[in-house]
Design a protein around this motif. Structure first.
Motif, PDB file in Angstrom:
ATOM      1  N   ILE A  71      44.077  17.540  52.849  1.00  0.00           N
ATOM      2  CA  ILE A  71      42.928  16.864  53.455  1.00  0.00           C
ATOM      3  C   ILE A  71      42.568  17.505  54.785  1.00  0.00           C
ATOM      4  O   ILE A  71      41.386  17.727  55.090  1.00  0.00           O
ATOM      5  CB  ILE A  71      43.240  15.359  53.648  1.00  0.00           C
ATOM      6  CG1 ILE A  71      43.317  14.654  52.294  1.00  0.00           C
ATOM      7  CG2 ILE A  71      42.178  14.691  54.519  1.00  0.00           C
ATOM      8  CD1 ILE A  71      43.803  13.213  52.374  1.00  0.00           C
TER       9      ILE A  71
ATOM     10  N   PRO B  98      30.070  11.488  53.244  1.00  0.00           N
ATOM     11  CA  PRO B  98      31.252  12.136  53.818  1.00  0.00           C
ATOM     12  C   PRO B  98      31.591  11.554  55.189  1.00  0.00           C
ATOM     13  O   PRO B  98      30.710  11.151  55.955  1.00  0.00           O
ATOM     14  CB  PRO B  98      30.828  13.604  53.927  1.00  0.00           C
ATOM     15  CG  PRO B  98      29.338  13.555  54.085  1.00  0.00           C
ATOM     16  CD  PRO B  98      28.877  12.371  53.268  1.00  0.00           C
TER      17      PRO B  98
ATOM     18  N   GLY C 150      36.519   8.877  40.005  1.00  0.00           N
ATOM     19  CA  GLY C 150      36.285   8.254  41.305  1.00  0.00           C
ATOM     20  C   GLY C 150      35.953   6.782  41.173  1.00  0.00           C
ATOM     21  O   GLY C 150      34.898   6.324  41.622  1.00  0.00           O
TER      22      GLY C 150
ATOM     23  N   GLY D 264      34.745  10.144  48.725  1.00  0.00           N
ATOM     24  CA  GLY D 264      35.580   9.368  47.816  1.00  0.00           C
ATOM     25  C   GLY D 264      35.177   9.549  46.366  1.00  0.00           C
ATOM     26  O   GLY D 264      36.012   9.824  45.502  1.00  0.00           O
ATOM     27  N   THR D 265      33.884   9.406  46.106  1.00  0.00           N
ATOM     28  CA  THR D 265      33.365   9.574  44.750  1.00  0.00           C
ATOM     29  C   THR D 265      31.893   9.913  44.812  1.00  0.00           C
ATOM     30  O   THR D 265      31.203   9.587  45.781  1.00  0.00           O
ATOM     31  CB  THR D 265      33.579   8.293  43.915  1.00  0.00           C
ATOM     32  OG1 THR D 265      33.142   8.518  42.580  1.00  0.00           O
ATOM     33  CG2 THR D 265      32.822   7.113  44.499  1.00  0.00           C
TER      34      THR D 265
ATOM     35  N   GLY E 230      42.644   6.771  47.658  1.00  0.00           N
ATOM     36  CA  GLY E 230      41.969   6.832  48.947  1.00  0.00           C
ATOM     37  C   GLY E 230      41.472   5.441  49.333  1.00  0.00           C
ATOM     38  O   GLY E 230      41.151   4.628  48.471  1.00  0.00           O
TER      39      GLY E 230
ATOM     40  N   PHE F 207      37.019   7.011  52.404  1.00  0.00           N
ATOM     41  CA  PHE F 207      36.631   7.605  51.117  1.00  0.00           C
ATOM     42  C   PHE F 207      35.619   6.721  50.388  1.00  0.00           C
ATOM     43  O   PHE F 207      35.970   5.878  49.566  1.00  0.00           O
ATOM     44  CB  PHE F 207      37.872   7.857  50.265  1.00  0.00           C
ATOM     45  CG  PHE F 207      38.811   8.859  50.880  1.00  0.00           C
ATOM     46  CD1 PHE F 207      38.602  10.216  50.708  1.00  0.00           C
ATOM     47  CD2 PHE F 207      39.887   8.446  51.650  1.00  0.00           C
ATOM     48  CE1 PHE F 207      39.449  11.155  51.287  1.00  0.00           C
ATOM     49  CE2 PHE F 207      40.741   9.370  52.231  1.00  0.00           C
ATOM     50  CZ  PHE F 207      40.519  10.724  52.059  1.00  0.00           C
TER      51      PHE F 207
ATOM     52  N   TYR G 292      35.599  15.143  55.756  1.00  0.00           N
ATOM     53  CA  TYR G 292      36.613  14.847  54.747  1.00  0.00           C
ATOM     54  C   TYR G 292      35.961  14.741  53.373  1.00  0.00           C
ATOM     55  O   TYR G 292      34.760  14.494  53.256  1.00  0.00           O
ATOM     56  CB  TYR G 292      37.329  13.542  55.096  1.00  0.00           C
ATOM     57  CG  TYR G 292      38.099  13.629  56.389  1.00  0.00           C
ATOM     58  CD1 TYR G 292      39.294  14.348  56.465  1.00  0.00           C
ATOM     59  CD2 TYR G 292      37.625  13.016  57.549  1.00  0.00           C
ATOM     60  CE1 TYR G 292      39.996  14.452  57.659  1.00  0.00           C
ATOM     61  CE2 TYR G 292      38.314  13.108  58.746  1.00  0.00           C
ATOM     62  CZ  TYR G 292      39.491  13.835  58.797  1.00  0.00           C
ATOM     63  OH  TYR G 292      40.184  13.947  59.980  1.00  0.00           O
ATOM     64  N   PRO G 293      36.739  14.937  52.303  1.00  0.00           N
ATOM     65  CA  PRO G 293      36.143  14.852  50.969  1.00  0.00           C
ATOM     66  C   PRO G 293      35.557  13.471  50.700  1.00  0.00           C
ATOM     67  O   PRO G 293      36.097  12.453  51.144  1.00  0.00           O
ATOM     68  CB  PRO G 293      37.316  15.156  50.025  1.00  0.00           C
ATOM     69  CG  PRO G 293      38.539  14.899  50.837  1.00  0.00           C
ATOM     70  CD  PRO G 293      38.189  15.234  52.240  1.00  0.00           C
TER      71      PRO G 293
ATOM     72  N   ASN H  54      35.561  13.124  42.177  1.00  0.00           N
ATOM     73  CA  ASN H  54      36.174  12.411  43.295  1.00  0.00           C
ATOM     74  C   ASN H  54      36.868  13.300  44.324  1.00  0.00           C
ATOM     75  O   ASN H  54      36.810  14.532  44.264  1.00  0.00           O
ATOM     76  CB  ASN H  54      37.163  11.378  42.758  1.00  0.00           C
ATOM     77  CG  ASN H  54      38.383  12.030  42.091  1.00  0.00           C
ATOM     78  OD1 ASN H  54      38.472  13.254  41.987  1.00  0.00           O
ATOM     79  ND2 ASN H  54      39.326  11.210  41.659  1.00  0.00           N
ATOM     80  N   TRP H  55      37.548  12.633  45.254  1.00  0.00           N
ATOM     81  CA  TRP H  55      38.196  13.301  46.384  1.00  0.00           C
ATOM     82  C   TRP H  55      39.375  14.169  45.949  1.00  0.00           C
ATOM     83  O   TRP H  55      39.651  15.195  46.581  1.00  0.00           O
ATOM     84  CB  TRP H  55      38.663  12.276  47.412  1.00  0.00           C
ATOM     85  CG  TRP H  55      39.692  11.292  46.916  1.00  0.00           C
ATOM     86  CD1 TRP H  55      39.464  10.123  46.259  1.00  0.00           C
ATOM     87  CD2 TRP H  55      41.113  11.413  47.040  1.00  0.00           C
ATOM     88  NE1 TRP H  55      40.650   9.497  45.956  1.00  0.00           N
ATOM     89  CE2 TRP H  55      41.679  10.258  46.432  1.00  0.00           C
ATOM     90  CE3 TRP H  55      41.971  12.352  47.603  1.00  0.00           C
ATOM     91  CZ2 TRP H  55      43.053  10.034  46.362  1.00  0.00           C
ATOM     92  CZ3 TRP H  55      43.335  12.140  47.541  1.00  0.00           C
ATOM     93  CH2 TRP H  55      43.858  10.994  46.930  1.00  0.00           C
TER      94      TRP H  55
END
Length: 298
Positions: A56, A166, A198, A69-70, A144, A161, A66-67, A87-88
């Motif tokens: 991460i 984002p 996700g 969540g979905t 997440g 997430f 950050y990635p 998803n993440w």
């Protein structure tokens, strides 16, 4: 004169006594052996979360956020195999040295499309807690955090997430070390859509405390949710583990802690909210600092 040597053998009573003693010793040692094994499993589980944390951080260093969540054209997310739902975890595959798996995913179609069937069914050892039992090989034991309370997964959640949105470091105004990123979760084979999905399969909230044991919560929620006019497919669920007495949690600062099931639920919700502006209860002194100063100067 001939002497006859007599061999002394165990009598039946003596044999039974020896067996009983051995059984008692084994009975006394067994809990210790099990405790050692569980300690080793917890250590391996913690290592999994540390590796996810490093991935991460690497992702954030490269993308400056950050990635997500979905991903899905519309929200809120329904826990059904119908939607885009990348998803993440998928976003982290290259940072987890799983480039081959990442390249095999067809991001032009849904994660449930035939093109992604083989990948979706893979077992990812990194996503498996060693203490997990009776879980499908394609699932994830880690999720997440999308919100501080029980609410559908959407773009306006207060966790890290979320749907389509984002999160940057600047968004985590409470501080990375005081914000939950990941935690352990339980799932039921009947509604777990896999590590690539996700949905509640890889995203959870802090609304139900720890170890609520909601393995069959979907079935329970069908009854209560329908009665209240709530769609059970929007239920997400909280964090839980296969470890006794607690759950591993990961903060944005990279700290992995084993929190007891008895953790104050309000504190857990504070940690799940990335920007509530509140000092976590566990950091607050029971003594008012002004009173303390006044007492010292008297």
């Amino acid at each position: 004169m001939i002497r006859i040597r007599r061999s002394h053998a165990f009598t039946l009573v003596e044999l039974l006594v020896v067996i009983a003693i051995i059984g008692v010793i084994v009975g006394l040692l067994l809990p210790s052996v099990q405790a050692v094994r569980e300690t080793a499993r917890r250590s391996a589980c913690e290592s999994n979360l540390i590796r996810l944390s490093l991935a991460i951080t690497s992702y954030q260093d490269h993308h400056l956020y950050y990635p997500v969540g979905t991903l899905n054209p519309t929200g809120p997310i329904r826990n059904e195999p119908d939607g885009y739902h990348h998803n993440w975890i998928e976003a982290l595959l290259e940072n987890l040295d799983r480039t081959v798996i990442a390249d095999a995913i067809d991001s032009d179609v849904s994660v449930y499309a035939p093109e992604n069937k083989d990948v979706r069914g893979l077992r990812m050892d990194l996503l498996f807690c060693p203490s997990a039992t009776a879980v499908e090989p394609y699932t994830s034991c880690y999720a997440g955090i999308h919100h501080s309370s029980e609410t559908p997964i959407d773009s306006d959640n207060n966790g890290v997430f979320m749907l389509n949105t984002p999160t940057t470091q600047d968004d985590v105004t409470d501080g990375l070390s005081y914000t939950l990123f990941l935690g352990e979760k339980l799932s039921h084979p009947s509604d777990d859509l896999g590590w690539l999905s996700g949905t509640r399969s890889t995203i959870r909230n802090a609304g139900g405390g720890l170890n609520a044991r909601d393995v069959n919560m979907q079935a329970k929620f069908d009854l209560s949710g329908v009665a209240q006019g709530v769609d059970p497919a929007l239920y997400v669920g909280s964090l839980a583990s296969h470890h006794p007495e607690g759950v591993h949690l990961l903060t944005g600062g990279g700290e992995v802690t084993f929190r007891a099931t008895s953790i104050d639920n309000f504190l857990l919700q504070q940690l799940a909210n990335k920007s509530d502006g509140e000092i976590p209860n566990e950091l607050k002194s029971e003594v008012d600092p002004i009173d303390a100063v006044s007492t010292d100067t008297k």
